[in-house]
Design an enzyme around this catalytic site. Structure first.
Site, PDB file in Angstrom:
ATOM      1  N   LYS A 144       1.143   4.133  -2.928  1.00 63.70           N
ATOM      2  CA  LYS A 144       0.788   5.531  -2.692  1.00 63.70           C
ATOM      3  C   LYS A 144       1.982   6.464  -2.914  1.00 63.70           C
ATOM      4  CE  LYS A 144      -3.582   5.145  -1.762  1.00 63.70           C
ATOM      5  NZ  LYS A 144      -4.606   5.748  -2.657  1.00 63.70           N
ATOM      6  N   TYR A 152       0.829  -1.210   0.000  1.00 62.99           N
ATOM      7  CA  TYR A 152       0.000   0.000   0.000  1.00 62.99           C
ATOM      8  C   TYR A 152       0.865   1.263   0.000  1.00 62.99           C
ATOM      9  CZ  TYR A 152      -3.638   3.310   1.399  1.00 62.99           C
ATOM     10  OH  TYR A 152      -4.507   4.384   1.456  1.00 62.99           O
TER      11      TYR A 152
END
Length: 249
Positions: A158, A154
């Protein structure tokens, strides 16, 4: 963009619930016609209805190019030329790096980074072909700025979104397309509130935030309105951090 700062028509991904729906609602209140897109079709029509008569619900699976193309075409057909894209859809994963599987990596990166890029590419191509300016706001995360254990896929995705924002901003400035991002900390959406309902868990999270409070979905939505509007006409390639000071410590 119209005089007064609000885009005429916008597409918000991941808008069936939570942060995406809050963003869509704020845009609708500002007078923008909004297309709410999501892979979770259950509840999507109701979410669009809540945004008012100028809003529509559209299916979208960011893992497939055909779905991206069809979603954008349908949004433009129903709402007219789009001025704003909000790349909000994302997949979260809490997994130690040593346990991360190939398929989990692909799922997170395909939606959070690859999907955001190709949705932006398709949206940008429409603006360039129509010789119109526009704006993109990407929803990144503080996990893309500072590291936290068990968030490898994640956080890496990002971080990619933050750099994607810079790359497209530089390349598309000559077309009048501004590209910015927002990096929220832990936003207290209903799903996150459920995860942090235990007082000790909530206290641990709050201890990491100098301001001692979680950002709200409405605050993120207001940041989208700013970055999409005329007041941010000179802002591009920027990531606005909404984290109560967490990343400056």
């Amino acid at each position: 963009m119209e005089t007064g700062g609000s885009p005429r028509a916008a597409l918000v991904t991941g808008a069936a619930a939570g942060l995406g729906h809050a963003i869509a609602m704020a845009l609708a209140r500002s007078g923008t016609r909004v297309a709410l897109a999501d892979i979770a079709e259950e509840g999507l029509a109701q979410a669009a209805q809540a945004c008012g008569p100028g809003s529509v619900a559209l299916p979208l699976d960011l893992r497939h190019a055909d779905s991206i193309t069809a979603c954008l075409a349908a949004a433009a057909e129903k709402l007219g030329p789009l001025d704003l894209l909000v790349n909000n859809a994302g997949v979260a994963l809490h997994r130690p790096a040593l346990d991360l599987t190939w398929s989990e990596w692909d799922t997170v990166l395909d939606v959070n980074l690859k999907g955001a890029f190709f949705m932006s590419q398709a949206f940008g191509a429409r603006l360039v072909a129509e010789k119109r300016p526009g704006a993109i706001v990407n929803i990144a995360s503080t996990h893309g700025i500072v590291a936290l254990a068990d968030r490898a896929a994640y956080g890496i995705a990002k971080a990619g979104v933050i750099h994607l924002t810079k790359m497209l901003a530089v390349e598309w400035a000559r077309f009048g397309i501004r590209v910015n991002a927002i990096a929220p900390g832990t936003v207290m959406t209903p799903s996150r509130a459920e995860l942090l309902k235990a007082p000790e868990a909530r206290a641990r999270m709050l201890d990491r935030i100098p301001l001692g409070r979680f950002p709200t979905a409405q605050e993120v939505a207001e940041a989208v309105l700013y970055l999409a509007g005329d007041g941010a006409a000179s802002v591009t390639g920027h990531t606005l951090v909404l984290d109560g000071g967490t990343t400056v410590c």
